[in-house]
Every structure is written in C-alpha cells, then in structure tokens.
Design an enzyme around this catalytic site. Sequence first.
Site, PDB file in Angstrom:
ATOM      1  N   GLN A 291       0.853  -1.190   0.000  1.00 22.45           N
ATOM      2  CA  GLN A 291       0.000   0.000   0.000  1.00 22.45           C
ATOM      3  C   GLN A 291       0.891   1.244   0.000  1.00 22.45           C
ATOM      4  OE1 GLN A 291      -3.301  -0.088  -0.168  1.00 22.45           O
ATOM      5  NE2 GLN A 291      -3.666  -2.260   0.194  1.00 22.45           N
ATOM      6  N   TYR A 320      -5.528 -12.151  -3.401  1.00 26.23           N
ATOM      7  CA  TYR A 320      -4.805 -10.941  -3.844  1.00 26.23           C
ATOM      8  C   TYR A 320      -3.960 -10.423  -2.671  1.00 26.23           C
ATOM      9  CZ  TYR A 320      -8.847 -11.065  -7.043  1.00 26.23           C
ATOM     10  OH  TYR A 320      -9.846 -11.450  -7.900  1.00 26.23           O
ATOM     11  N   ASP A 389      -8.910  -8.316  -2.040  1.00 28.45           N
ATOM     12  CA  ASP A 389      -8.391  -6.955  -2.244  1.00 28.45           C
ATOM     13  C   ASP A 389      -7.882  -6.860  -3.681  1.00 28.45           C
ATOM     14  OD1 ASP A 389      -7.214  -4.476  -1.999  1.00 28.45           O
ATOM     15  OD2 ASP A 389      -5.682  -5.082  -0.559  1.00 28.45           O
ATOM     16  N   CYS A 416     -10.529  -0.791  -4.594  1.00 29.04           N
ATOM     17  CA  CYS A 416      -9.919   0.502  -4.958  1.00 29.04           C
ATOM     18  C   CYS A 416     -10.656   1.114  -6.135  1.00 29.04           C
ATOM     19  CB  CYS A 416      -8.427   0.319  -5.255  1.00 29.04           C
ATOM     20  SG  CYS A 416      -8.094  -0.859  -6.555  1.00 29.04           S
TER      21      CYS A 416
HETATM   22  N1  SAH Z   1      -3.731  -7.174  -0.089  1.00 32.67           N
HETATM   23  C1  SAH Z   1      -2.433  -6.673  -0.502  1.00 32.67           C
HETATM   24  C2  SAH Z   1      -2.308  -6.403  -2.009  1.00 32.67           C
HETATM   25  C3  SAH Z   1      -3.431  -5.697  -2.685  1.00 32.67           C
HETATM   26  S1  SAH Z   1      -3.102  -5.081  -4.297  1.00 32.67           S
HETATM   27  C4  SAH Z   1      -2.072  -5.436   0.304  1.00 32.67           C
HETATM   28  O1  SAH Z   1      -2.897  -4.855   0.994  1.00 32.67           O
HETATM   29  O2  SAH Z   1      -0.910  -5.042   0.247  1.00 32.67           O
HETATM   30  C5  SAH Z   1      -3.668  -6.322  -5.333  1.00 32.67           C
HETATM   31  C6  SAH Z   1      -2.699  -7.475  -5.523  1.00 32.67           C
HETATM   32  O3  SAH Z   1      -3.344  -8.447  -6.349  1.00 32.67           O
HETATM   33  C7  SAH Z   1      -1.399  -7.117  -6.229  1.00 32.67           C
HETATM   34  O4  SAH Z   1      -0.329  -7.536  -5.445  1.00 32.67           O
HETATM   35  C8  SAH Z   1      -1.469  -7.910  -7.558  1.00 32.67           C
HETATM   36  O5  SAH Z   1      -0.206  -8.401  -7.959  1.00 32.67           O
HETATM   37  C9  SAH Z   1      -2.394  -9.047  -7.224  1.00 32.67           C
HETATM   38  N2  SAH Z   1      -3.192  -9.634  -8.306  1.00 32.67           N
HETATM   39  C10 SAH Z   1      -3.600  -9.059  -9.459  1.00 32.67           C
HETATM   40  N3  SAH Z   1      -4.401  -9.882 -10.149  1.00 32.67           N
HETATM   41  C11 SAH Z   1      -4.543 -11.021  -9.411  1.00 32.67           C
HETATM   42  C12 SAH Z   1      -5.258 -12.250  -9.580  1.00 32.67           C
HETATM   43  N4  SAH Z   1      -6.020 -12.459 -10.648  1.00 32.67           N
HETATM   44  N5  SAH Z   1      -5.181 -13.160  -8.608  1.00 32.67           N
HETATM   45  C13 SAH Z   1      -4.415 -12.964  -7.500  1.00 32.67           C
HETATM   46  N6  SAH Z   1      -3.705 -11.828  -7.294  1.00 32.67           N
HETATM   47  C14 SAH Z   1      -3.752 -10.873  -8.238  1.00 32.67           C
END
Ligand code: SAH
Length: 458
Positions: A291, A320, A389, A416
């Site tokens: 973040q 995610y 997320d 987001c």
């Molecule tokens: N929950 C974490 C990251 C959120 S951002 C935090 O709060 O830090 C969203 C994340 O989803 C990113 O790291 C991205 O690489 C990942 N992502 C994107 N598409 C995805 C998918 N289809 N499946 C799993 N992860 C994914």
Amino acid sequence: MQNNQTELQIGDRFPLTIKKIGINGEGIGYFKKKATFVPGAITGEEIVCEVKDIHDKYIVGILHKIRKKSPNRITAFSDLADSVGGLELAHIKYSEQLKIKKDILLQALERFSPNGYKYYKINDTIGMDNPLNYRNKAQFQVRKIDDKVICGLYQHGTQKVVDLPKMPTQASLTMSIILRLKTILEELNIPIYNPEEKSGIIKTIVVRESQAFKNAQLTFITNSKKLPRKRELIEKINKEIPEVISISQNVNQSTGSLIWGEETTLLWGDKYLQEKINNLTFNLSPRAFLQLNPSQTKKLYKIALDYLDASANSVLYDAYCGVGTIGLSLAKNVKQVYGSEIISEAIDDAKLNAEINNITNADYRVGTAVNIYNQLIDEKININTLIVDPPRTGLEDDLIKNIIKHTPEKFVYISCNPSTLAKDLRQLSKKYIVEELQPIDMFPQTPHVETVVKLKRK
Ligand code: SAH
C-alpha cells in the site's frame, strides 16, 4: 443525421452549471441533457465550457471561465495539477474532497443498483490529518534534455516527461533521494533512455521508502542489461545517499506502456526493504506491491480486520495477498491462513514474512485468486472467512461464482474502484447482506476511492 446536438461544434462555448464530480475528478454538468465533463470545475460552479470533444453520449469540455466560483475552490498546486496526473482534486478543499469520495461511491451503487443498496450503511470517508507527502513510492520517468537529467511524470495525455523537483503528494525522503540521484546521473554522465532514438539505458527510477526504518529501496528500470559505470554509480549513491540500503536493476526492453520488465537483479545492498505494519515486520522485494500510504494503511487494515471478525476456528483465504500483510496480521487469531497472488516474488516475500514473524499457520501460493480457491476446494479445505483486495478490474467472474457457491460465512471486500465494486456487489448481494461500507482516503488530492465492505452470509 439530425439530432439535438447538430449545431454543436468543437470550440463552441456555452454556460454550464456543475452538478457533481465524476470518477476521474471532473465536474459534470448537463448541456441539453447530455452529460458534459469538465476537468477542474467544481460542484455548484457556474462556468463557461468550451467544447473539446463531442461523443454520442457525452461531451468533453475545457473550463474556459468561472462565472460563479465554489467556496470550496483553492489554488494550491494548480500549475502542477494542469500538467501531471495525481492532483485531480487538488483545487478542492480537503474536507470537500472527502465528501466527493463518498458521493462517487454512492453514484457507483446507484448505477449498478445491487440488492438493497438504498439501505446500505455508508460511513463518511476517513481522511488524513495532513493530506500531503503521503506516497511512500516514487516511480518517475527519466529523460535527458540538453545535458540536464529530468525526472518526473508524463504530461497529461502525452509521452512527454515533466520534470518534478517537487510533488506535493510524495513523501519527502522519496523526493530528496530523486533530486540527489539526478545530480549523480548527470555528473557520471550515465546514458539516459531516449524513446525517439530508442537509445540510452535508464528509463525509470523507482524509490520506495520505509516509514518505520527511514531508509529506502532504489530500482533502476533500464532498456538493456548493461549499466555503464555501474561501480562508480553505486559508490556515489552509497556516499551521497546513505538512506538507500538496496539497489536493484530491472530490465524492460519493450516499448509498451508497462513500466516493469520481468527480470530484476540486486546490484548492491539488502535484497529487501523492511516496513512495519501492525507490529509485524514485512520484507519487500522491489516489484512486490505494498500500500502506498502507510498511515492510512494502518487504518484500512484495522477496519478490515474489525469487519472480518475472525476467530480461533476461522480458516481465512486472503485473496490478492501481496506480501501477506493482511493475512499475517490475523494469523495469530485464526486457525489457518491461505493466500494467493500472481506475482511470484510477492509470494516468496509472503512466505519469508510468515517466517520472520514466527507465523507457522500460513500457506502462500502463486496463482490467480480463482485458481487457488479451486485448489483449496479440491483439497477439501473449508474456507469460512474470506478477504479479497483485487486490482481496479475487480473480482474475476469465476471467483464470484465460486464465492456464491461456497459462501464463506465471513467476508470482507477491499476495493480501490467503486465501479467494479458496485458491479461485483450486484452478484454477491444475492447471497450476502451488505452490512457496512467504509470509504477511506488512501490517495488525497486524487479521485481514487478505497472502500472496505462488510458482508454477511444471508
Ligand atoms: N492485499 C495486498 C495487495 C493488494 S493489491 C495489500 O494490501 O498489500 C492487489 C494485488 O493483487 C497485487 O499484489 C497484484 O499483484 C495481485 N493480483 C492481481 N491480479 C490477481 C489475480 N487475478 N489473482 C491474484 N492476485 C492478483
């Protein structure tokens, strides 16, 4: 063909009253019932709009003149906001920005009208005390003009880089490192990328700071594996920017819009930057997501964890997951954590983060959120607690189908993007009651809206 806009031409001007702010921060008014988007105009203002583009369903205008000004208008950073992205709401008082964000969420819900949306409990947006200098990462393009290195962001709608000696939303250490780096690159005459001639080496500089440890990770994104005068460059950075504790090179030879290439090599120093959240320490490799607003992240996670209301028999799926920040914050209170993420470096980091925080009940897997969910189901693992997320595109359709089929009892959605959130809630609200929505401002001065949603199985 005849329509009621036949006479309207590009360059024409007409008076317009602004009714609301749209998802990209533009003022929206109606010209003969047709939505007209005017960047820089504020709700309640009476303006003269100059026509820039005419589309079937809407008009794009330029703010030619303000006839009646909003009391919420301020002048801070207006020159910068006119040239680069990231300051779309900077001309609006912060208290009003927070109201706008809640309204953008409401507009999205109205548009997609998920079950019962009129009765949703939507809280006021949680803001920052000081809504500036919050971004812990600067990802700036580098170019060279007449022997001067410039470093900044693209000008609106162009590929021209605007030099940014200041950027009010960037954390101060990221900016001061960028400025010192510019001088070093000039002094050593390191070849800088030139997109027209497809020559030169350094394309982008990424600086990420750790708020807890007051140091930073630096990545050069380059057009080639070569990096001339590498040793001198590293020595000079070590001497003149001691806050930098990790230097990497990422190679991206493509000319497309993606910033990062696939290959990252550590040039010097620590492999990871460390940050602290909720009393846990997280290791971050250069490409892993974290973040961008550390002080708001603490609030965001606190709300998410409260809403999730996990307990000792919770089997949590953190879809995610990035480097595991959310799941690991909960690991001590739950039976088991599973996490999924498509960036393999982030999963490596998540595994290491579990280890350095002495967490043994977390299982991280590389893959899409839906594929890993399927795997867990095949393994007869009963996920009863879910947190998602996703990126701006929202949840994958098949993941929504899976959630609806298996309906974990406790479910929190961090979004987001209000539009994809509202769209996903249309499906999810068939099986879940939307108990509460909490918008939180992760990106002051921009139109981005982050929302935490508490869902309960019907
Ligand atoms: N929950 C974490 C990251 C959120 S951002 C935090 O709060 O830090 C969203 C994340 O989803 C990113 O790291 C991205 O690489 C990942 N992502 C994107 N598409 C995805 C998918 N289809 N499946 C799993 N992860 C994914």
